[in-house]
Design a protein around this motif. Structure first.
Motif, PDB file in Angstrom:
ATOM      1  N   THR A   1       4.105   3.581  12.787  1.00 26.82           N
ATOM      2  CA  THR A   1       2.632   3.441  12.757  1.00 26.82           C
ATOM      3  C   THR A   1       2.152   2.710  11.510  1.00 26.82           C
ATOM      4  O   THR A   1       1.094   2.091  11.512  1.00 26.82           O
ATOM      5  CB  THR A   1       1.953   4.832  12.853  1.00 26.82           C
ATOM      6  OG1 THR A   1       0.547   4.643  12.939  1.00 26.82           O
ATOM      7  CG2 THR A   1       2.257   5.718  11.653  1.00 26.82           C
ATOM      8  N   THR A   2       2.948   2.777  10.435  1.00 28.29           N
ATOM      9  CA  THR A   2       2.536   2.165   9.167  1.00 28.29           C
ATOM     10  C   THR A   2       2.935   0.695   9.066  1.00 28.29           C
ATOM     11  O   THR A   2       2.574   0.022   8.101  1.00 28.29           O
ATOM     12  CB  THR A   2       3.183   2.898   7.966  1.00 28.29           C
ATOM     13  OG1 THR A   2       4.599   2.654   7.971  1.00 28.29           O
ATOM     14  CG2 THR A   2       2.927   4.383   8.022  1.00 28.29           C
ATOM     15  N   ILE A   3       3.699   0.222  10.034  1.00 26.85           N
ATOM     16  CA  ILE A   3       4.196  -1.156   9.993  1.00 26.85           C
ATOM     17  C   ILE A   3       3.232  -2.014  10.809  1.00 26.85           C
ATOM     18  O   ILE A   3       3.088  -1.819  12.011  1.00 26.85           O
ATOM     19  CB  ILE A   3       5.625  -1.241  10.584  1.00 26.85           C
ATOM     20  CG1 ILE A   3       6.540  -0.205   9.920  1.00 26.85           C
ATOM     21  CG2 ILE A   3       6.178  -2.654  10.462  1.00 26.85           C
ATOM     22  CD1 ILE A   3       6.681  -0.343   8.415  1.00 26.85           C
ATOM     23  N   ILE A   4       2.589  -2.964  10.144  1.00 29.36           N
ATOM     24  CA  ILE A   4       1.421  -3.549  10.782  1.00 29.36           C
ATOM     25  C   ILE A   4       1.650  -4.887  11.487  1.00 29.36           C
ATOM     26  O   ILE A   4       0.703  -5.487  11.960  1.00 29.36           O
ATOM     27  CB  ILE A   4       0.220  -3.645   9.798  1.00 29.36           C
ATOM     28  CG1 ILE A   4       0.555  -4.568   8.631  1.00 29.36           C
ATOM     29  CG2 ILE A   4      -0.169  -2.256   9.310  1.00 29.36           C
ATOM     30  CD1 ILE A   4      -0.622  -4.788   7.695  1.00 29.36           C
TER      31      ILE A   4
ATOM     32  N   PRO B   1       0.816  -1.217   0.000  1.00 28.76           N
ATOM     33  CA  PRO B   1       0.000   0.000   0.000  1.00 28.76           C
ATOM     34  C   PRO B   1       0.850   1.267   0.000  1.00 28.76           C
ATOM     35  O   PRO B   1       0.540   2.219  -0.704  1.00 28.76           O
ATOM     36  CB  PRO B   1      -0.828  -0.121   1.282  1.00 28.76           C
ATOM     37  CG  PRO B   1      -0.174  -1.179   2.094  1.00 28.76           C
ATOM     38  CD  PRO B   1       0.554  -2.075   1.143  1.00 28.76           C
ATOM     39  N   TRP B   2       1.915   1.250   0.772  1.00 29.00           N
ATOM     40  CA  TRP B   2       2.728   2.459   0.892  1.00 29.00           C
ATOM     41  C   TRP B   2       3.552   2.697  -0.349  1.00 29.00           C
ATOM     42  O   TRP B   2       3.873   3.823  -0.695  1.00 29.00           O
ATOM     43  CB  TRP B   2       3.603   2.377   2.142  1.00 29.00           C
ATOM     44  CG  TRP B   2       2.748   2.450   3.343  1.00 29.00           C
ATOM     45  CD1 TRP B   2       2.329   1.416   4.116  1.00 29.00           C
ATOM     46  CD2 TRP B   2       2.105   3.614   3.855  1.00 29.00           C
ATOM     47  NE1 TRP B   2       1.488   1.862   5.092  1.00 29.00           N
ATOM     48  CE2 TRP B   2       1.329   3.207   4.968  1.00 29.00           C
ATOM     49  CE3 TRP B   2       2.110   4.968   3.510  1.00 29.00           C
ATOM     50  CZ2 TRP B   2       0.583   4.100   5.717  1.00 29.00           C
ATOM     51  CZ3 TRP B   2       1.364   5.859   4.253  1.00 29.00           C
ATOM     52  CH2 TRP B   2       0.601   5.423   5.346  1.00 29.00           C
ATOM     53  N   SER B   3       3.873   1.618  -1.009  1.00 35.25           N
ATOM     54  CA  SER B   3       4.691   1.736  -2.199  1.00 35.25           C
ATOM     55  C   SER B   3       3.874   2.258  -3.374  1.00 35.25           C
ATOM     56  O   SER B   3       4.381   2.933  -4.257  1.00 35.25           O
ATOM     57  CB  SER B   3       5.290   0.349  -2.451  1.00 35.25           C
ATOM     58  OG  SER B   3       5.632   0.150  -3.746  1.00 35.25           O
ATOM     59  N   SER B   4       2.559   1.987  -3.372  1.00 39.00           N
ATOM     60  CA  SER B   4       1.752   2.343  -4.535  1.00 39.00           C
ATOM     61  C   SER B   4       0.790   3.511  -4.296  1.00 39.00           C
ATOM     62  O   SER B   4       0.112   3.950  -5.202  1.00 39.00           O
ATOM     63  CB  SER B   4       0.955   1.116  -4.992  1.00 39.00           C
ATOM     64  OG  SER B   4       0.136   0.662  -3.935  1.00 39.00           O
ATOM     65  N   LEU B   5       0.755   4.035  -3.060  1.00 37.73           N
ATOM     66  CA  LEU B   5      -0.098   5.200  -2.807  1.00 37.73           C
ATOM     67  C   LEU B   5       0.405   6.385  -3.623  1.00 37.73           C
ATOM     68  O   LEU B   5       1.587   6.501  -3.906  1.00 37.73           O
ATOM     69  CB  LEU B   5      -0.019   5.594  -1.321  1.00 37.73           C
ATOM     70  CG  LEU B   5      -0.988   4.959  -0.339  1.00 37.73           C
ATOM     71  CD1 LEU B   5      -0.736   5.541   1.052  1.00 37.73           C
ATOM     72  CD2 LEU B   5      -2.432   5.207  -0.739  1.00 37.73           C
ATOM     73  N   LYS B   6      -0.514   7.276  -3.982  1.00 40.46           N
ATOM     74  CA  LYS B   6      -0.081   8.524  -4.609  1.00 40.46           C
ATOM     75  C   LYS B   6       0.710   9.340  -3.594  1.00 40.46           C
ATOM     76  O   LYS B   6       0.347   9.407  -2.418  1.00 40.46           O
ATOM     77  CB  LYS B   6      -1.292   9.335  -5.068  1.00 40.46           C
ATOM     78  CG  LYS B   6      -1.939   8.785  -6.321  1.00 40.46           C
ATOM     79  CD  LYS B   6      -2.833   9.851  -6.961  1.00 40.46           C
ATOM     80  CE  LYS B   6      -3.727   9.230  -8.023  1.00 40.46           C
ATOM     81  NZ  LYS B   6      -3.003   8.430  -9.026  1.00 40.46           N
ATOM     82  N   GLY B   7       1.785   9.961  -4.058  1.00 41.43           N
ATOM     83  CA  GLY B   7       2.647  10.722  -3.155  1.00 41.43           C
ATOM     84  C   GLY B   7       1.878  11.724  -2.311  1.00 41.43           C
ATOM     85  O   GLY B   7       2.068  11.828  -1.108  1.00 41.43           O
ATOM     86  N   LYS B   8       0.943  12.423  -2.927  1.00 40.92           N
ATOM     87  CA  LYS B   8       0.217  13.476  -2.200  1.00 40.92           C
ATOM     88  C   LYS B   8      -0.732  12.900  -1.146  1.00 40.92           C
ATOM     89  O   LYS B   8      -1.221  13.614  -0.276  1.00 40.92           O
ATOM     90  CB  LYS B   8      -0.546  14.373  -3.169  1.00 40.92           C
ATOM     91  CG  LYS B   8      -1.704  13.669  -3.864  1.00 40.92           C
ATOM     92  CD  LYS B   8      -2.561  14.636  -4.667  1.00 40.92           C
ATOM     93  CE  LYS B   8      -3.703  13.918  -5.381  1.00 40.92           C
ATOM     94  NZ  LYS B   8      -4.499  12.991  -4.542  1.00 40.92           N
TER      95      LYS B   8
END
Lengths: 226, 226
Positions: A110-113, A7-14
């Protein structure tokens, strides 16, 4: 790259939130010309000012788009010095041991699940730090007094499988965007003291999230055992 | 009087700690002439000033000696109004339902060493409050970042049987003086919301203990559901 990072790799930067400001306490631990690694640097909100203050800053992120934003932003400011931005995964850092004096993680853990990945990341940060080097960590705390968060911790538990974790939805599509974890003080302290650090500084704080919610937070500095 | 209350009932008045100051937020919830019950009032540090401000204050404590101290102290100040001090057990309060507008507990729940008794005490406070009345609660938080407390929570667990509880020793004799409990935010919040209260106010704070240690703390105000 594995499932965890998708998810973090493919989210839009903004769309990548970056809301916690660097606490000035960090300057108790910096020294002129010291090497700083910013893990999960996002658009460079911490890296760019630190570099312009003369520190040698490397920012890493898993998301290529946000690294482009960070790079452009750093160049547009006409600073004396800009960070080096590197695409990398925090679990296997592309750096030799003891390369940095300070590692910072701002709202990154926080993003590491999973607990296991968090342990691997803290150990990896430890590996690339000088003995006696510092890990500066700012992250979200479980906010049970808020009815909104209390409900989310409880309702999202069957999916997240970890107390204090919440599901963030895309505000346009309504689809699951990512899972975020909020820590207890005990959890964060043991993550440090069981993985190579002594607690050098710790404070309870308040942060405001991307969506304007007030949430508990922690600023912690661990010292790598010499 | 039962086993639970023995140490507090027989301690010397001067040995009873009373360290948390009343937070000014309480004045968001007071109204002129309102009836306030101070549970575990000790030497009257909160009760006496509140009475002198014109509120109708009743202070209760299990310890007769400390109540004498409180009474003497209140008289010595030549105040316009003094509290009524009553010896009573917080588990079975000698008051009719809905007698008070505000109940306060300052570092009181910390002395109650079972979850069951804490629940009974919160329900009893609820019973004596008016619908819509407020419970003001200030107490200690688990302070895992402190090496001293971390060690005590872990070492004392076989005796206390509850995470976050610590043994306080008499500084002269070295004997066990009492057990104190430090709360997590989750624990304190659920103690209120599961026993008749909504959270009206909540803040994370820092307190200093009798022995000068800095410790996490909470100030919470619950509103009795109408």
């Amino acid at each position: 790259m594995n499932d965890r990072t998708i998810p973090w790799s493919s989210l839009k930067g903004k769309d990548i939130p970056a809301t916690i400001k660097l606490d000035h306490v960090i300057h108790r631990f910096t020294s002129p010309g010291c090497h700083i690694l910013d893990i999960g640097c996002s658009a460079g909100n911490a890296s760019i000012p630190l570099a312009s203050q003369g520190f040698l800053v490397t920012g890493i992120d898993i998301n290529p788009e946000v690294l482009q934003m960070a790079r452009r932003s750093s160049l547009s400011r006409n600073s004396y010095q800009v960070p080096l931005f590197v695409r990398a995964d925090a679990i296997t850092l592309p750096f030799t041991p003891e390369s940095f004096d300070i590692v910072i993680m701002q709202a990154f853990l926080t993003t590491i699940i999973t607990k296991e990945d968090r342990v691997r990341i803290i150990r990896e940060a430890c590996r690339v730090l000088q003995p006696g080097g510092y890990l500066y960590l700012a992250d979200f705390g479980q906010t049970w007094h808020s009815g909104i968060y209390r409900e989310r911790y409880i309702n999202d538990l069957p999916v997240t499988k970890e107390e204090g974790s919440i599901i963030a939805y895309d505000q346009q599509t309504g689809e699951v965007s990512y899972i975020a974890h909020h820590f207890t003080e005990k959890e964060l302290v043991f993550l440090l003291v069981e993985n190579g650090f002594e607690i050098e500084f710790f404070k309870n704080d308040k942060f405001v999230t991307k969506t304007g919610n007030r949430v508990n937070g922690f600023v912690a500095v661990g010292r790598k055992e010499a």
